[in-house]
Design a protein around this motif. Structure first.
Motif, PDB file in Angstrom:
ATOM      1  N   THR A 162      47.395  42.833  43.278  1.00 47.77           N
ATOM      2  CA  THR A 162      46.469  41.857  43.517  1.00 47.77           C
ATOM      3  C   THR A 162      45.855  41.258  42.221  1.00 47.77           C
ATOM      4  OG1 THR A 162      45.474  42.979  45.509  1.00 47.77           O
ATOM      5  CG2 THR A 162      43.875  41.360  44.531  1.00 47.77           C
ATOM      6  N   LEU A 170      45.547  45.933  40.343  1.00 42.39           N
ATOM      7  CA  LEU A 170      44.412  44.695  40.103  1.00 42.39           C
ATOM      8  C   LEU A 170      44.650  44.278  38.684  1.00 42.39           C
ATOM      9  CD1 LEU A 170      42.918  47.077  42.399  1.00 42.39           C
ATOM     10  CD2 LEU A 170      41.361  44.790  42.727  1.00 42.39           C
ATOM     11  N   ARG A 212      39.628  48.996  46.080  1.00 41.86           N
ATOM     12  CA  ARG A 212      39.380  49.779  47.431  1.00 41.86           C
ATOM     13  C   ARG A 212      39.437  51.507  47.285  1.00 41.86           C
ATOM     14  NH1 ARG A 212      43.787  47.142  50.849  1.00 41.86           N
ATOM     15  NH2 ARG A 212      44.841  47.171  49.026  1.00 41.86           N
ATOM     16  N   ILE A 246      43.231  38.598  40.483  1.00 41.88           N
ATOM     17  CA  ILE A 246      42.167  37.824  40.635  1.00 41.88           C
ATOM     18  C   ILE A 246      41.907  36.951  39.037  1.00 41.88           C
ATOM     19  CG2 ILE A 246      39.591  38.213  40.762  1.00 41.88           C
ATOM     20  CD1 ILE A 246      39.992  41.007  41.708  1.00 41.88           C
ATOM     21  N   SER A 259      42.987  52.954  42.410  1.00 44.47           N
ATOM     22  CA  SER A 259      42.841  51.411  42.115  1.00 44.47           C
ATOM     23  C   SER A 259      43.218  51.273  40.493  1.00 44.47           C
ATOM     24  CB  SER A 259      41.796  51.103  42.655  1.00 44.47           C
ATOM     25  OG  SER A 259      41.638  50.785  43.870  1.00 44.47           O
ATOM     26  N   ASP A 319      34.393  45.728  41.636  1.00 46.12           N
ATOM     27  CA  ASP A 319      33.935  45.316  42.947  1.00 46.12           C
ATOM     28  C   ASP A 319      34.974  44.775  43.955  1.00 46.12           C
ATOM     29  OD1 ASP A 319      31.218  45.228  41.778  1.00 46.12           O
ATOM     30  OD2 ASP A 319      31.467  43.005  41.253  1.00 46.12           O
ATOM     31  N   ASN A 320      36.113  44.647  43.717  1.00 46.37           N
ATOM     32  CA  ASN A 320      37.192  44.320  44.716  1.00 46.37           C
ATOM     33  C   ASN A 320      38.056  45.544  44.866  1.00 46.37           C
ATOM     34  OD1 ASN A 320      37.225  41.362  45.522  1.00 46.37           O
ATOM     35  ND2 ASN A 320      36.745  41.170  43.148  1.00 46.37           N
TER      36      ASN A 320
END
Length: 327
Positions: free
Chosen positions: A61, A36, A83, A63, A3, A80-81
């Motif tokens: 992704t 992210l 994976r 956010i 990530s 926190d988000n």
């Protein structure tokens, strides 16, 4: 899965190139990855560009934070988000080189839990950025006992388990390697490429130094005294009470042997204030003890961390994780 987490704040001129370069390097890893991008309340049109990029990239992704919360909060939102089993944060201004991501991840495979980037040849202003950073890094290393050259470099690689249960605030994202080291993680650093900023302007000034110093005080307190805060508050309180008694004895000595009235010297007033300060500090320590126990028991946290358990010759995995204060 890896990530890659990048906070973005008013980087409209950088995000397209950033996305392209990070995606190119991530694909070279030949392992599943996700990207992210955390929009930290940008107001320059970065948010719209990020949404456009996300529509054409399944690995991306975006956010959006409701307002500008700061780099640490944006990074925490990404963690926190995320994976992935490996977390790689970096800056969104293209000063970090995405080509270093693979090198950091490869270093983890050598048995390390945290690999911290070191901007050995930093391309920033010498007096306003590099010199204060050098002083801050020396101070942090001295206080924490974790020897790194560059805490401020956002480009790092973490194993996921190192970040489980970690909550960071203020400017504390730079201190994650310290938390990890105090919990027994293997921490190392390696030189990474640093580029001069081509677009936009830095979001940080000299005032960040004072924030870092205050955050460092918090980190040190949480490490050493979260479980027994009475040692700090009570220790200071006893010192203040002792100082009050010595001051009172001094005043009495002046009265009986120096022919100086108590109303002619400020010593009795100082003694009274010092005594009240000491008693108040001890009471605050007792209150902190109650809050500390509530913190651990209400959340079923432990004051220790088990590295592994061996039964009948079988080595188990980590069973408990807690704050670094439980050493």
């Amino acid at each position: 899965m890896i990530s890659i987490i990048i906070p973005i704040y008013n980087e409209r001129d950088n995000v397209r190139e950033l996305h392209a370069r990070v995606t190119e390097e991530a694909r070279k890893l030949h392992t599943p990855y996700e990207l992210l991008l955390i929009d930290d309340g940008s107001k320059d049109g970065s948010a719209e560009i990020l949404d456009e990029l996300a529509a054409g990239d399944e690995a991306l992704t975006v956010i959006h934070l409701a307002r500008n919360c700061g780099q640490t909060a944006a990074l925490m939102a990404g963690i926190d988000n995320a994976r992935g089993d490996v977390i790689v944060p970096m800056d969104g201004d293209l000063q970090n080189d995405p080509a270093d991501i693979g090198r950091l991840v490869a270093k983890l495979d050598e048995g390390y839990d945290v690999v911290s980037g070191w901007r050995k040849d930093r391309k920033d202003a010498e007096l306003t950025r590099n010199l204060p950073s050098h002083i801050a890094n020396r101070l942090i290393s001295f206080v924490s006992g974790v020897r790194l050259h560059d805490y401020g470099c956002s480009l790092k690689a973490y194993r996921r388990e190192v970040l489980d249960g970690v909550r960071i605030y203020g400017e504390m994202h730079r201190f994650i390697p310290i938390y990890a080291s105090w919990q027994g993680a293997r921490v190392t650093e390696m030189p990474v490429t640093h580029h001069p900023r081509m677009h936009g302007k830095s979001k940080y000034g000299l005032e960040r130094i004072f924030k870092v110093i205050l955050d460092l005080c918090v980190v040190k307190f949480l490490d050493r005294h979260l479980v027994k805060p009475i040692y700090v508050f009570g220790g200071f309180g006893l010192f203040a009470v002792l100082l009050a008694l010595l001051t009172l004895l001094w005043a009495l000595g002046l009265k009986f042997f120096g022919d100086t009235s108590l109303i002619q010297t400020p010593l009795p007033t100082f003694a009274g204030l010092s005594f009240l300060l000491g008693v108040n500090s001890i009471l605050m320590g007792l209150l902190a003890e109650v809050l500390s126990r509530t913190y651990f028991e209400a959340q079923d946290k432990k004051s220790y961390r088990i590295k592994n358990i061996v039964r009948s010759g079988t080595q188990g995995k980590d069973r408990e994780a807690t704050d670094s204060a439980g050493r």
